[in-house]
Design a protein around this motif. Structure first.
Motif, PDB file in Angstrom:
ATOM      1  N   ALA A 121       0.828  -1.209   0.000  1.00 25.57           N
ATOM      2  CA  ALA A 121       0.000   0.000   0.000  1.00 25.57           C
ATOM      3  C   ALA A 121       0.864   1.261   0.000  1.00 25.57           C
ATOM      4  O   ALA A 121       0.626   2.197  -0.773  1.00 25.57           O
ATOM      5  N   VAL A 122       1.871   1.298   0.871  1.00 25.03           N
ATOM      6  CA  VAL A 122       2.746   2.466   0.941  1.00 25.03           C
ATOM      7  C   VAL A 122       3.558   2.603  -0.344  1.00 25.03           C
ATOM      8  O   VAL A 122       3.697   3.709  -0.908  1.00 25.03           O
ATOM      9  N   ASP A 123       4.087   1.476  -0.838  1.00 24.26           N
ATOM     10  CA  ASP A 123       4.883   1.512  -2.062  1.00 24.26           C
ATOM     11  C   ASP A 123       4.040   1.967  -3.245  1.00 24.26           C
ATOM     12  O   ASP A 123       4.505   2.741  -4.092  1.00 24.26           O
ATOM     13  N   ALA A 124       2.796   1.494  -3.316  1.00 23.18           N
ATOM     14  CA  ALA A 124       1.906   1.875  -4.421  1.00 23.18           C
ATOM     15  C   ALA A 124       1.608   3.371  -4.390  1.00 23.18           C
ATOM     16  O   ALA A 124       1.621   4.045  -5.428  1.00 23.18           O
ATOM     17  N   ALA A 125       1.346   3.892  -3.210  1.00 21.10           N
ATOM     18  CA  ALA A 125       1.069   5.329  -3.082  1.00 21.10           C
ATOM     19  C   ALA A 125       2.280   6.148  -3.518  1.00 21.10           C
ATOM     20  O   ALA A 125       2.139   7.149  -4.247  1.00 21.10           O
ATOM     21  N   CYS A 126       3.467   5.747  -3.096  1.00 23.38           N
ATOM     22  CA  CYS A 126       4.684   6.466  -3.485  1.00 23.38           C
ATOM     23  C   CYS A 126       4.937   6.350  -4.980  1.00 23.38           C
ATOM     24  O   CYS A 126       5.330   7.330  -5.639  1.00 23.38           O
ATOM     25  N   LEU A 154       2.709   5.866  -7.434  1.00 23.12           N
ATOM     26  CA  LEU A 154       1.744   6.683  -8.174  1.00 23.12           C
ATOM     27  C   LEU A 154       2.064   8.167  -8.052  1.00 23.12           C
ATOM     28  O   LEU A 154       1.953   8.925  -9.023  1.00 23.12           O
ATOM     29  N   ALA A 155       2.459   8.601  -6.864  1.00 22.16           N
ATOM     30  CA  ALA A 155       2.788  10.011  -6.675  1.00 22.16           C
ATOM     31  C   ALA A 155       4.034  10.407  -7.457  1.00 22.16           C
ATOM     32  O   ALA A 155       4.119  11.531  -7.977  1.00 22.16           O
ATOM     33  N   ARG A 156       4.964   9.490  -7.581  1.00 23.34           N
ATOM     34  CA  ARG A 156       6.227   9.807  -8.243  1.00 23.34           C
ATOM     35  C   ARG A 156       6.119   9.741  -9.767  1.00 23.34           C
ATOM     36  O   ARG A 156       6.650  10.587 -10.477  1.00 23.34           O
ATOM     37  N   HIS A 157       5.398   8.731 -10.292  1.00 21.61           N
ATOM     38  CA  HIS A 157       5.374   8.505 -11.736  1.00 21.61           C
ATOM     39  C   HIS A 157       4.081   8.996 -12.409  1.00 21.61           C
ATOM     40  O   HIS A 157       4.095   9.228 -13.620  1.00 21.61           O
ATOM     41  N   ARG A 158       3.007   9.084 -11.677  1.00 23.82           N
ATOM     42  CA  ARG A 158       1.715   9.534 -12.222  1.00 23.82           C
ATOM     43  C   ARG A 158       1.404   8.871 -13.572  1.00 23.82           C
ATOM     44  O   ARG A 158       1.271   9.534 -14.605  1.00 23.82           O
ATOM     45  N   PRO A 159       1.279   7.535 -13.590  1.00 23.97           N
ATOM     46  CA  PRO A 159       1.023   6.843 -14.862  1.00 23.97           C
ATOM     47  C   PRO A 159      -0.349   7.176 -15.428  1.00 23.97           C
ATOM     48  O   PRO A 159      -1.283   7.501 -14.690  1.00 23.97           O
TER      49      PRO A 159
END
Length: 360
Positions: free
Chosen positions: A60-65, A67-72
């Motif tokens: 969950a934490v990795d996914a949030a980071c 998405l925030a970093r790469h904004r696919p």
């Protein structure tokens, strides 16, 4: 090379870790059986649940980071590739045996820790108190630290950090098992990890059986650290000092002869210091910046172990020396195994001239 060969090469490289772990498990099981203690599945299942929760939280934490970093453009498709794509599935399968090792290790250790009084009496505290006083010119280690750390907010913060140490056992080990790090470092870490819990947390803790400052009064009737405990309880009245509740729980479990996950009382050597030091040895090779933070955490863990009355200062010192020795032994064992694999590969494929190392 296909996925199956890649995974099998990784597992073949990790054979020393699994062989050492299974041998130590068998020894622990035999020792416990000799004292009439039967292993049960309850603590293992409890530990598995904690690891499952840790995996969910980590993802969950990795996914949030991510998405925030790469904004696919297609977030769900991107997350599917990251956690369920072919490369991810290969990583999950390849790391599964190490995850199983971690799930089994702590329940075995807890059983051995709780059984220490059945193998050896708690007779070493006076010796370690004397060693501390010899090092600190006649004072107990906590007395030397008190002018710097003897403030309720500082004590509460050290108590929080001391409890956060458990993240190393779960999130930290998950990272080491599944992240894309150097295979040799991964194997060296887990072999050292298994040996640390067994040799230091099992063997040395039994031979050097001691209860530590916080349990010296309740269990041995020695008031030497009553003043330290009085300060900690006074600080807890102002700001909660989390380890005090844990200490009371351990004491209750000890009186009730509980031997479940996390039970047992032992001071020398300090596994908190040992595991924090081991993580520093490994993490500094992954990231120098993260290594500096891990070193700071290790130092604060050692200070906290003394300030919070869990350990004598020499408990941490012995842990550091033993972990450093096990780290060197593990490195030599992994290098020897790689040479054996390379020799075998050259015999099977005479034309092969490159060193065989497990692939990720």
């Amino acid at each position: 090379m296909d996925t199956r060969d890649t995974i099998l090469r990784r597992w073949s490289g990790e054979i020393p870790v699994f062989v050492a772990t299974l041998a130590l498990f068998a020894l622990c099981a035999a020792l416990l059986a000799s004292r009439g203690i039967v292993l049960d599945a309850g603590p293992v299942l409890a530990n598995a649940h904690i690891y499952l929760f840790s995996i969910v939280a980590w993802v969950a934490v990795d996914a949030a980071c991510y998405l925030a970093r790469h904004r696919p453009q297609e977030p769900f498709a991107a997350l599917h590739r990251r956690y369920a794509g072919p490369a991810a599935i290969r990583r999950w399968i390849a790391g599964a045996p190490l995850l199983a090792l971690c799930i089994l290790l702590m329940p075995f250790f807890s059983k051995m820790k709780a059984a220490i009084p059945l193998f050896n009496a708690y007779t070493w505290d006076a010796t370690f108190i004397a060693w501390d006083r010899a090092i600190f010119f006649g004072y107990d280690a906590w007395q030397v630290l008190q002018p710097l750390f003897g403030y309720p907010p500082v004590t509460a913060l050290l108590g929080l950090l001391y409890q956060l140490w458990f993240l190393l056992l779960y999130v930290g080990c998950l990272y080491m098992a599944f992240a894309a790090i150097d295979p040799g470092l991964r194997r060296r870490f887990f072999l050292s990890y298994t040996l640390s819990w067994s040799v230091i947390g099992g063997g040395a803790a039994t031979l050097l059986a001691s209860v530590g400052p916080c349990f010296l009064g309740p269990l041995l009737g020695d008031p030497a650290f009553d003043a330290q405990m009085a300060y900690l309880h006074a600080a807890d009245a102002q700001i909660p000092v989390m380890p005090l509740a844990v200490q009371q729980m351990l004491l209750d479990w000890h009186h009730n002869d509980a031997n479940g996950l996390g039970s047992g009382i032992t001071a020398m050597p300090s596994m908190h210091v040992a595991i924090a030091f081991l993580f520093w040895l490994a993490v500094r090779r992954i990231s120098p910046r993260a290594g500096r933070w891990m070193f700071a955490f290790f130092v604060l863990t050692w200070i906290g172990s003394v300030h919070l009355a869990y350990h004598y200062a020499v408990d941490g010192l012995v842990s550091v020396v033993l972990v450093a020795a096990l780290w060197r032994i593990s490195g030599a064992a992994i290098a020897w195994w790689d040479n054996r694999l390379a020799h075998t590969a050259r015999q099977i494929h005479p034309a092969l001239r490159t060193k065989t190392v497990p692939a990720e």
